[in-house]
Design a protein around this motif. Sequence first.
Motif, PDB file in Angstrom:
ATOM      1  N   ASN A   1       0.833  -1.189   0.000  1.00 56.83           N
ATOM      2  CA  ASN A   1       0.000   0.000   0.000  1.00 56.83           C
ATOM      3  C   ASN A   1       0.876   1.252   0.000  1.00 56.83           C
ATOM      4  O   ASN A   1       1.614   1.501   0.930  1.00 56.83           O
ATOM      5  CB  ASN A   1      -0.915  -0.002   1.219  1.00 56.83           C
TER       6      ASN A   1
ATOM      7  N   HIS B   1      -0.533   7.950  -2.588  1.00 57.37           N
ATOM      8  CA  HIS B   1      -0.036   8.939  -3.541  1.00 57.37           C
ATOM      9  C   HIS B   1      -0.711  10.280  -3.272  1.00 57.37           C
ATOM     10  O   HIS B   1      -1.933  10.357  -3.151  1.00 57.37           O
ATOM     11  CB  HIS B   1      -0.333   8.500  -4.979  1.00 57.37           C
TER      12      HIS B   1
ATOM     13  N   HIS C   1      -1.069  13.920  -5.004  1.00 57.61           N
ATOM     14  CA  HIS C   1      -0.868  14.654  -6.248  1.00 57.61           C
ATOM     15  C   HIS C   1      -1.324  16.096  -6.093  1.00 57.61           C
ATOM     16  O   HIS C   1      -2.172  16.411  -5.271  1.00 57.61           O
ATOM     17  CB  HIS C   1      -1.673  14.024  -7.393  1.00 57.61           C
TER      18      HIS C   1
ATOM     19  N   GLN D   1      -4.756   9.366  -3.134  1.00 57.65           N
ATOM     20  CA  GLN D   1      -5.250   8.067  -3.581  1.00 57.65           C
ATOM     21  C   GLN D   1      -4.344   6.959  -3.068  1.00 57.65           C
ATOM     22  O   GLN D   1      -3.206   7.196  -2.680  1.00 57.65           O
ATOM     23  CB  GLN D   1      -5.384   8.009  -5.091  1.00 57.65           C
ATOM     24  N   GLY D   2      -4.885   5.756  -3.037  1.00 58.36           N
ATOM     25  CA  GLY D   2      -4.146   4.598  -2.547  1.00 58.36           C
ATOM     26  C   GLY D   2      -4.318   4.369  -1.065  1.00 58.36           C
ATOM     27  O   GLY D   2      -3.492   3.724  -0.426  1.00 58.36           O
TER      28      GLY D   2
ATOM     29  N   ASP E   1     -13.547   5.724  -7.882  1.00 57.62           N
ATOM     30  CA  ASP E   1     -13.118   5.448  -9.246  1.00 57.62           C
ATOM     31  C   ASP E   1     -12.930   3.953  -9.383  1.00 57.62           C
ATOM     32  O   ASP E   1     -12.351   3.320  -8.501  1.00 57.62           O
ATOM     33  CB  ASP E   1     -11.809   6.199  -9.544  1.00 57.62           C
TER      34      ASP E   1
ATOM     35  N   GLU F   1     -11.071   2.295 -11.519  1.00 56.53           N
ATOM     36  CA  GLU F   1      -9.684   1.931 -11.794  1.00 56.53           C
ATOM     37  C   GLU F   1      -8.748   2.262 -10.641  1.00 56.53           C
ATOM     38  O   GLU F   1      -7.902   1.461 -10.250  1.00 56.53           O
ATOM     39  CB  GLU F   1      -9.233   2.658 -13.059  1.00 56.53           C
ATOM     40  N   LYS F   2      -8.907   3.454 -10.034  1.00 54.48           N
ATOM     41  CA  LYS F   2      -7.976   3.921  -9.009  1.00 54.48           C
ATOM     42  C   LYS F   2      -8.476   3.717  -7.593  1.00 54.48           C
ATOM     43  O   LYS F   2      -7.731   3.928  -6.648  1.00 54.48           O
ATOM     44  CB  LYS F   2      -7.665   5.401  -9.244  1.00 54.48           C
ATOM     45  N   GLY F   3      -9.734   3.372  -7.429  1.00 56.85           N
ATOM     46  CA  GLY F   3     -10.272   3.147  -6.086  1.00 56.85           C
ATOM     47  C   GLY F   3     -10.750   4.435  -5.455  1.00 56.85           C
ATOM     48  O   GLY F   3     -11.249   5.337  -6.118  1.00 56.85           O
TER      49      GLY F   3
ATOM     50  N   ILE G   1     -10.639   8.038  -3.880  1.00 58.12           N
ATOM     51  CA  ILE G   1      -9.849   9.245  -4.071  1.00 58.12           C
ATOM     52  C   ILE G   1     -10.454  10.354  -3.219  1.00 58.12           C
ATOM     53  O   ILE G   1     -11.664  10.545  -3.221  1.00 58.12           O
ATOM     54  CB  ILE G   1      -9.838   9.690  -5.550  1.00 58.12           C
TER      55      ILE G   1
END
Length: 103
Positions: free
Chosen positions: A19, A22, A24, A38-39, A66, A68-70, A72
């Motif tokens: 885990n 991230h 941004h 995210q993450g 999301d 794809e990314k889970g 956020i």
Amino acid sequence: MVNFGGEDEKFGESKRENNVIHLHYQQRTTRKCITIIQGLPDDLDDKKLLRAFKKMFHCNGTVVEDEEKGLIIQLQGDFRKDVALFFIEEGIATKEEIKIHGI
């Protein structure tokens, strides 16, 4: 220390190995920006975490799901270093598990 997980859950080492959180920075307009987190681990309560961020940093934010990314979390403003420090102080993640992008 605030409990952002379920009942009295502790993070196991197996959950934390892969885990990476991230952080941004995204520029919206010339004066506005957002911080994207995210993450995050699945066992965290995203609504409590967002409420804590909004109170501490005096900003607005939202939670986005999301495929794809889970999960956020988006915060208005540049709070990458503050969020990283918050995660380390609360024991949610270590310094090696946090990746700050755009510095």
